[in-house]
Design a protein around this motif. Structure first.
Motif, short mmCIF file in Angstrom:
data_model
loop_
_atom_site.label_atom_id
_atom_site.label_comp_id
_atom_site.label_asym_id
_atom_site.label_seq_id
_atom_site.Cartn_x
_atom_site.Cartn_y
_atom_site.Cartn_z
N GLY A 189 73.39 44.73 65.91
CA GLY A 189 73.08 44.55 64.50
C GLY A 189 71.86 45.33 64.06
N GLN A 190 71.09 45.84 65.02
CA GLN A 190 69.86 46.56 64.69
C GLN A 190 70.06 48.07 64.63
N CYS A 191 70.84 48.63 65.58
CA CYS A 191 70.99 50.09 65.63
C CYS A 191 72.44 50.55 65.56
N GLY A 192 73.39 49.64 65.74
CA GLY A 192 74.80 50.00 65.71
C GLY A 192 75.37 50.41 67.05
N GLY A 193 74.53 50.49 68.09
CA GLY A 193 75.01 50.83 69.43
C GLY A 193 75.83 49.71 70.03
N THR A 194 76.43 49.96 71.18
CA THR A 194 77.29 48.97 71.84
C THR A 194 76.47 48.08 72.76
N ILE A 195 76.63 46.77 72.62
CA ILE A 195 75.95 45.80 73.47
C ILE A 195 76.64 45.77 74.83
N LEU A 196 75.86 45.93 75.88
CA LEU A 196 76.39 46.01 77.23
C LEU A 196 76.15 44.71 78.00
N LYS A 197 76.99 44.51 79.00
CA LYS A 197 76.85 43.39 79.92
C LYS A 197 76.79 43.93 81.34
N GLU A 198 75.82 43.44 82.12
CA GLU A 198 75.71 43.82 83.53
C GLU A 198 75.36 42.59 84.35
N ASN A 199 75.70 42.64 85.63
CA ASN A 199 75.29 41.58 86.54
C ASN A 199 73.93 41.93 87.11
N TYR A 200 73.03 40.94 87.10
CA TYR A 200 71.67 41.20 87.58
C TYR A 200 70.98 39.89 87.93
N LEU A 201 70.41 39.83 89.12
CA LEU A 201 69.68 38.66 89.60
C LEU A 201 70.50 37.37 89.51
N GLY A 202 71.72 37.43 89.99
CA GLY A 202 72.55 36.23 90.07
C GLY A 202 73.17 35.77 88.77
N GLY A 203 73.16 36.61 87.75
CA GLY A 203 73.76 36.24 86.48
C GLY A 203 73.98 37.48 85.62
N SER A 204 74.50 37.27 84.44
CA SER A 204 74.76 38.39 83.54
C SER A 204 73.57 38.63 82.62
N VAL A 205 73.34 39.91 82.32
CA VAL A 205 72.37 40.26 81.29
C VAL A 205 73.09 41.01 80.19
N TYR A 206 72.67 40.80 78.96
CA TYR A 206 73.25 41.45 77.79
C TYR A 206 72.12 42.17 77.07
N PHE A 207 72.36 43.43 76.72
CA PHE A 207 71.28 44.21 76.11
C PHE A 207 71.84 45.38 75.32
N CYS A 208 71.01 45.91 74.46
CA CYS A 208 71.34 47.13 73.72
C CYS A 208 70.59 48.28 74.38
N PRO A 209 71.27 49.25 74.97
CA PRO A 209 70.58 50.35 75.65
C PRO A 209 69.77 51.24 74.72
N GLU A 210 70.05 51.16 73.43
CA GLU A 210 69.28 51.96 72.47
C GLU A 210 67.99 51.26 72.06
N CYS A 211 68.06 49.95 71.86
CA CYS A 211 66.89 49.19 71.43
C CYS A 211 66.03 48.70 72.60
N GLN A 212 66.62 48.65 73.80
CA GLN A 212 65.92 48.14 74.98
C GLN A 212 66.04 49.18 76.09
N HIS A 213 65.19 50.20 76.04
CA HIS A 213 65.27 51.29 77.03
C HIS A 213 64.86 50.79 78.41
N GLN A 214 65.59 51.24 79.41
CA GLN A 214 65.31 50.84 80.78
C GLN A 214 64.29 51.76 81.43
N ASP A 215 64.51 53.07 81.34
CA ASP A 215 63.57 54.06 81.87
C ASP A 215 63.15 53.75 83.30
N LEU A 216 64.11 53.41 84.16
CA LEU A 216 63.78 53.02 85.53
C LEU A 216 63.07 54.13 86.31
N ALA A 217 63.46 55.38 86.06
CA ALA A 217 62.90 56.48 86.84
C ALA A 217 61.39 56.62 86.62
#
Length: 281
Positions: free
Chosen positions: A247-275
């Motif tokens: 609802g904020q940027c129009g990107g697709t909300i993703l679901k991933e498994n992480y730490l024993g459960g699911s996480v939901y996030f917007c890759p555009e509004c919540q950058h991971q930048d793991l590297a």
């Protein structure tokens, strides 16, 4: 699963609906559930509670607790579904049932796992005590508590792990944290040591704001209340929104498994930048 907004909603509804009602009878489980735990034998709960009056209810962390006028208490944790319904319409399978003097019944069921604990006030379960003694996100001293825990935590902890593990913040779990992190613009896998000071402050504000909004609207729309009605808070990041547009940027909300459960996030509004995740010096 009950988290703090649902616990507080449940307690409010219990105080509005069953306070001062007397317990006519407590019925033990009609169906055994190997992942439902009790304090003692549930067959003894009737002897402890029958004839007593419900003096009120309290909520803290992941626990909702009924208080009786004979000094006894009964608490449930996050995996228990508690419903108020006419005694004549109680389902055939339940893990505990309290028949009230007004023809209503409190029905306790467990889907995956949960605990129903009757006690005299001396219950010393680790998770119960952690919830009861925790600093509420609505307390005046919560910001200081949050900042202290942040400074004491390993910088390699992810944002999800910081909020939802080790009983740092009882009542914040894998459900409520999704919208908290979205509000703060922080990816669930982001290492807390990489957060700038303004991001740490924004996360603190998000915790208090989102939990307040969820509570004010009667819990999340993924969970049901005392009457079996979904909460009025519309989740932004949950099973209800996975695969839809942010609802904020129009990107697709993703679901991933992480730490024993699911996480939901917007890759555009919540950058991971793991590297590039290196602790802020």
């Amino acid at each position: 699963m009950l988290e703090l907004p649902e616990v507080l909603t449940l307690v409010r509804q219990l105080n509005e609906s069953v306070k001062n009602r007397r317990i006519r009878k407590v019925w033990p489980p009609t169906k055994a559930h190997k992942f439902c735990w009790y304090n003692g034998e549930p067959e003894e709960y009737d002897k402890a509670l029958s004839g007593s009056r419900i003096a009120g209810a309290e909520g803290f962390g992941t626990f909702a607790e009924l208080i009786f006028d004979n000094g006894r208490k009964l608490c449930v944790n996050d995996g228990v579904n508690l419903r108020l319904m006419p005694a004549g319409k109680v389902p055939g399978n339940y893990q505990l049932m309290m028949e009230l003097d007004d023809g209503q019944a409190l029905v306790f069921t467990v889907a995956m796992y949960g605990g129903i604990f009757e006690h005299d006030g001396s219950y010393d379960n680790h998770y119960y005590l952690a919830s009861r003694n925790s600093t509420s996100p609505f307390a005046q001293d919560f910001p200081a508590y949050y900042l202290r825990l942040f400074s004491e935590s390993k910088p390699t902890l992810s944002a999800k792990a910081f909020l939802a593990t080790e009983q740092r913040f009882p009542g914040i779990g894998n459900g409520t944290l999704q919208d908290i992190l979205f509000e703060a613009g922080i990816h669930p896998k982001r290492k807390i040591g990489t957060l700038e000071q303004w991001e740490r402050d924004k996360l603190l504000q998000a915790v208090m704001k989102v939990l307040n909004d969820m509570t004010k609207h009667g819990g999340r729309d993924t969970e049901k209340d005392l009457f079996g009605v979904f909460g009025g808070y519309k989740t932004k990041m949950s099973k209800n929104t996975a695969g839809t547009n942010c609802g904020q940027c129009g990107g697709t909300i993703l679901k991933e498994n992480y730490l024993g459960g699911s996480v939901y996030f917007c890759p555009e509004c919540q950058h991971q930048d793991l590297a590039g995740q290196h602790p802020v010096m």
